[in-house]
Design a protein around this motif. Sequence first.
Motif: not given
Length: 524
Positions: A304-311, A374-379, A381-383
Amino acid sequence: MRRAHGRGAAALALLLLTSACSNAGDAPPEQPQPGADSGTGPIAPGGTLVYGQIAGVSQLDPNTIASGAQTQLQTLLWSGLTTWTPQNTAKPDLAESWQSTPDHRTWTFKLRAGVKYHNGKAFTAAEAKKNFDRVLDPAIPAQVAAKIDMIEAVTAPDDTTLVLTLDSPNPELPVDVIDVRMTDVDDLANIDRAANGTGPYRLRSFVPDQTVELVRNDEYWGPRPNLDEIRIVRYADATAANAALRSGQVHVLWSVAPDSVAGLATEGRQLLTAAEPAGFVVWELDTSAAPFNNPKAREALSYAANRTEMMAAAYAGYGVPTPANVPVNPKNRFYDQSLPSHGFDLDRAKQLFAEAGVTEGSTLSFWAVAGNYQEWTTVGQILQQDLAKIGIKLEIQTNEVSTWSAKFYPKGKSYPNLLAANYLSFTPPPDSYPLAWFEGTKGTCECNWVAPPEYDQAIAAIESAGEGPERETAFKDAQRILNRENPVVFIGSTAFLSVAQPQVRGLWVQAEGTLHLEEAGFAA
């Protein structure tokens, strides 16, 4: 505060960029590219370098290090028997040379003569033994102990000879002892006032969580340091730190938020990060409590982790997605290129979640830090948006750092139904630590994972076998098991980003993002 950089913000940025290109026909501005050092060339003697960071240093004991913010001091105030090279190998530090028996069970280090602590006390092999004995004491919370726990006995037959006897072979011991820092154990009561080490700088003053002031150690046994002084300053937030860098008050700013880098690495300023990043963006899970005690739930989360978009959204592209879900950077020669990919697949995630009892209408929690990262929270939010598509609710909670860490740290705590956002940094293979962190009773992973015997056997082989096919196979075996079991979800590999003023020279970045300032100075 770091600027929120959620999915909506990323979409807006793309729209504006497209519009600008179509109207003006200009190429988009180039993204600043990082380097692993601040360049070479003549360095002028003297000067005071101001080093800024947002996190504070709470205490100075180098062998019970409490945070990443403290790592900056490790090579300035103290020395080890060995130290890092930029190639992630060990080179002499307080030990001039070393040798082992053919079975790698007995190591003899020849120490430099005439070295003194900052307080004038002689550094000898007996002093080194005190530090090793202390680190290996189970009552001392020394994380580095996990790297050297195969040491059975430490002896000092004379002032310049230290012998380490192991209960199992370790061909990589010179690397593993790097982080055992030599401090005056008899003066630990004054560690926050004197910080007695043998490093190139000595302590002038320390105000916990505010400033650390260092001055050149004129009695240093090695090359004379270039700088007169180094001041480490904590700023209340990213806005204040960034403003100080722009005004020239700060020469080096560490751990810059990814979404701020493009605006700071301008006007000749240097963007710095590791050549082979060995930090990892992760979600830690309690594998002993529902639902993540079910391997299918962990596997589902990985898909479920869209790693490409998250990074891309959270780390501005300064990182590498890790779809193999292992703590080894794909650039590392021990990375197993044949591992199955956990590519973003919501349909598969939904099926696996359902088989694990996480059905539509279920709720999971995402545990992050308030104010910073904040980058953790951004990740998260995508999930959150992706899980909503398959009927699973993700509640994002942000907490003060102490509350955040107390929820799942140290190993052994129960935190059911929770994804603990975290950032882990390891020394990369051939060091065994990234994989040994998961090992049975010795590993310190907060995931509470009980590794299968084959995993522990692989780690034992990595730690005991020299270069060759046996070790290569063991590295692959351990990664294959993590890829299958998913005790932690690895989103991507990156390293702390730092920005330095144009005139800074002689600085380099270690794999997990620590800056080496020992030979830094200002351009002549």
